[in-house]
Design an enzyme around this catalytic site. Structure first.
Site, mmCIF file in Angstrom:
data_model
loop_
_atom_site.group_PDB
_atom_site.id
_atom_site.type_symbol
_atom_site.label_atom_id
_atom_site.label_comp_id
_atom_site.label_asym_id
_atom_site.label_seq_id
_atom_site.Cartn_x
_atom_site.Cartn_y
_atom_site.Cartn_z
ATOM 1 N N VAL A 14 59.005 2.435 21.717
ATOM 2 C CA VAL A 14 58.693 3.744 22.327
ATOM 3 C C VAL A 14 59.968 4.553 22.586
ATOM 4 O O VAL A 14 60.059 5.736 22.239
ATOM 5 C CB VAL A 14 57.889 3.564 23.644
ATOM 6 C CG1 VAL A 14 57.555 4.914 24.259
ATOM 7 C CG2 VAL A 14 56.630 2.756 23.403
ATOM 8 N N GLU A 129 52.212 9.172 32.144
ATOM 9 C CA GLU A 129 51.118 9.475 31.218
ATOM 10 C C GLU A 129 51.047 8.464 30.065
ATOM 11 O O GLU A 129 49.967 8.096 29.593
ATOM 12 C CB GLU A 129 51.307 10.893 30.652
ATOM 13 C CG GLU A 129 50.219 11.379 29.724
ATOM 14 C CD GLU A 129 48.855 11.492 30.381
ATOM 15 O OE1 GLU A 129 48.699 12.298 31.308
ATOM 16 O OE2 GLU A 129 47.925 10.760 29.970
ATOM 17 N N VAL A 132 48.867 4.786 30.023
ATOM 18 C CA VAL A 132 47.429 4.568 29.771
ATOM 19 C C VAL A 132 46.973 5.441 28.612
ATOM 20 O O VAL A 132 47.206 6.662 28.607
ATOM 21 C CB VAL A 132 46.579 4.906 31.024
ATOM 22 C CG1 VAL A 132 45.122 4.518 30.796
ATOM 23 C CG2 VAL A 132 47.126 4.218 32.266
ATOM 24 N N GLY A 134 47.944 5.499 25.477
ATOM 25 C CA GLY A 134 48.934 5.884 24.465
ATOM 26 C C GLY A 134 49.159 7.384 24.450
ATOM 27 O O GLY A 134 49.588 7.971 25.444
ATOM 28 N N GLY A 187 53.595 -2.481 15.698
ATOM 29 C CA GLY A 187 54.162 -2.002 16.960
ATOM 30 C C GLY A 187 53.104 -1.669 18.006
ATOM 31 O O GLY A 187 53.375 -0.950 18.963
ATOM 32 N N ASP A 201 46.684 -6.308 29.932
ATOM 33 C CA ASP A 201 47.232 -4.969 29.682
ATOM 34 C C ASP A 201 46.182 -3.909 30.046
ATOM 35 O O ASP A 201 46.483 -2.923 30.717
ATOM 36 C CB ASP A 201 47.636 -4.866 28.198
ATOM 37 C CG ASP A 201 48.130 -3.486 27.826
ATOM 38 O OD1 ASP A 201 49.307 -3.190 28.070
ATOM 39 O OD2 ASP A 201 47.322 -2.697 27.285
ATOM 40 N N LYS A 205 45.997 -0.908 33.084
ATOM 41 C CA LYS A 205 45.628 0.495 32.835
ATOM 42 C C LYS A 205 44.428 0.901 33.692
ATOM 43 O O LYS A 205 44.360 2.036 34.193
ATOM 44 C CB LYS A 205 45.340 0.685 31.349
ATOM 45 C CG LYS A 205 46.597 0.516 30.486
ATOM 46 C CD LYS A 205 46.270 0.322 29.024
ATOM 47 C CE LYS A 205 47.531 0.266 28.166
ATOM 48 N NZ LYS A 205 47.266 -0.145 26.779
ATOM 49 N N GLY A 314 51.379 2.234 19.938
ATOM 50 C CA GLY A 314 52.362 2.538 18.892
ATOM 51 C C GLY A 314 53.413 3.491 19.420
ATOM 52 O O GLY A 314 53.171 4.258 20.367
#
Ligand code: HSE
Length: 372
Positions: A14, A129, A132, A134, A187, A201, A205, A314
């Protein structure tokens, strides 16, 4: 106008996308009604790898704490992931009055009350932001655009890795381990994909969504991530117990398996929250939400149901959300929770219980909730 100086800590999947946007000198990083953004430093443990990815050596350091304390940054972008040292570094930045943009759902969910109190105490800004959904603009709309509504339920597909895996298993009959490797190569998965496949995960979120929707921080470990089973004991966590036979048997009944996260404000004030593999109609919006896409539905009064769908994992997706938070800070907007109900520093005492509902038994012995 004085530029807003940005330091990035963590130049992985990222962080690299964020740095790349600066190196390409995107005009979007100079909003018409705000301060221009400039990149002043990048902290990354693996500096050689970062240089190989095109990050100029003169921007790089391997000491994130020094970058935060250097006096050369107004905003810290945290894209390291994981608990420590990310948690301590973000706390240090907020404590020093710097603004922070993080993509790290783990630290926001697990240290939310502390980080919120810290940011409020120093009047600093914390935006997340990217944590959660992406690249889906999701937290801003919930906290701000739905601020006048009473949210009753939020549910969705919140993990791109597992949705990619479930889709590939159903469509191509492929093996669990094989599709997990592919999701990692693209990724989508975390460095350690256990949190993805066990649903943790998505739990993180969901905790963040509950904070914005209901104004309480619920403890992540209070959220159920195991389906029921025919034996009466909890099934395997997340999608780890979902077999090819389960997927095929449910497909024959016109159902698709999706890892659905749900949180609901109950009549008695309790928060219901679960992240479990769910049997949804194959032709429903969730059933058609394929691959790395995430989809979130919010039920609220008076608006009714609103839905958000888009790339959920990603570097490009999460990087886009980080950049949007940076532009918001450059425009003088506050923390992600700014428009939402204020949470108590500690939400101790909040009752959290699993979401109840009808289930369907699968060949593995798991009982999957039935969704719509
Ligand atoms: N591992 C996460 C996912 C990344 O697959 O959804 C985005 O948060």
């Amino acid at each position: 106008m004085q530029p807003l100086r940005v330091g990035v800590i963590g130049a992985g999947t990222v962080g690299r996308e964020v740095v790349r946007a600066f190196l390409e000198r995107s005009p979007r990083l100079a909003p018409a009604d705000g301060r221009p953004l400039v990149l002043t430093g990048v902290a990354e443990k693996f500096t050689e790898r970062a240089i190989a990815h095109g990050i100029p050596a003169e921007l790089l350091t391997d000491a994130p704490a020094h970058l935060i304390a250097s006096g050369e940054c107004d905003v810290i972008v945290e894209t390291m992931g994981g608990d420590e040292p990310a948690h301590t570094l973000v706390a240090a930045a907020l404590g020093a009055g710097l603004a922070v943009v993080t993509a790290n759902k783990h630290i926001v969910a697990h240290h939310g009350p502390e980080l919120e109190a810290l940011a409020r105490g120093t009047d600093s800004t914390l935006r997340f932001e990217a944590a959660v959904g992406g690249g889906i603009p999701l937290l801003g709309p919930i906290a701000q655009d739905l601020a006048g509504d009473r949210i009753a339920r939020v549910r969705g597909i919140l993990n791109g890795t597992t949705n990619y895996m479930l889709t590939a298993m159903a469509r191509d009959g492929r093996d669990y381990a094989d599709v997990l490797r592919e999701a990692q190569a693209k990724g989508y998965a975390e460095a350690d994909p256990t949190a993805d496949v066990e649903g943790l995960d998505a739990v993180n979120k969901l905790v963040i969504l509950a904070r914005l929707a209901f104004g309480v921080w619920i403890p992540p470990d209070a959220v159920s991530n195991c389906p029921g089973s025919t034996s009466g004991r909890p099934g395997a966590p997340g999608i780890t117990g979902v077999t090819a036979a389960d997927v095929a048997a449910l497909a024959a009944e016109g159902r698709a398996v999706r890892l659905i996260a749900t949180t609901r404000l109950a009549e008695d004030g309790a928060i219901e929250a679960s992240v479990v593999p769910t049997a949804v109609p194959a032709g429903s919006a969730f059933g058609r939400c394929d691959g790395v896409l995430n989809r979130v539905e919010v039920d609220a009064e008076p608006v009714g149901r609103v839905a958000f769908e888009g790339p959920g994992a990603g570097g490009a997706a999460a990087g886009a959300a980080v950049l949007s938070d940076l532009v918001s800070i450059a425009r003088g907007l506050g923390s992600t929770w700014a428009g939402a109900v204020r949470a108590e520093a500690s939400s101790a005492g909040v009752v959290v219980r699993p979401v109840a509902g009808e289930c369907v038994a699968a060949p593995s012995g798991a009982c999957y909730p039935v969704g719509d």
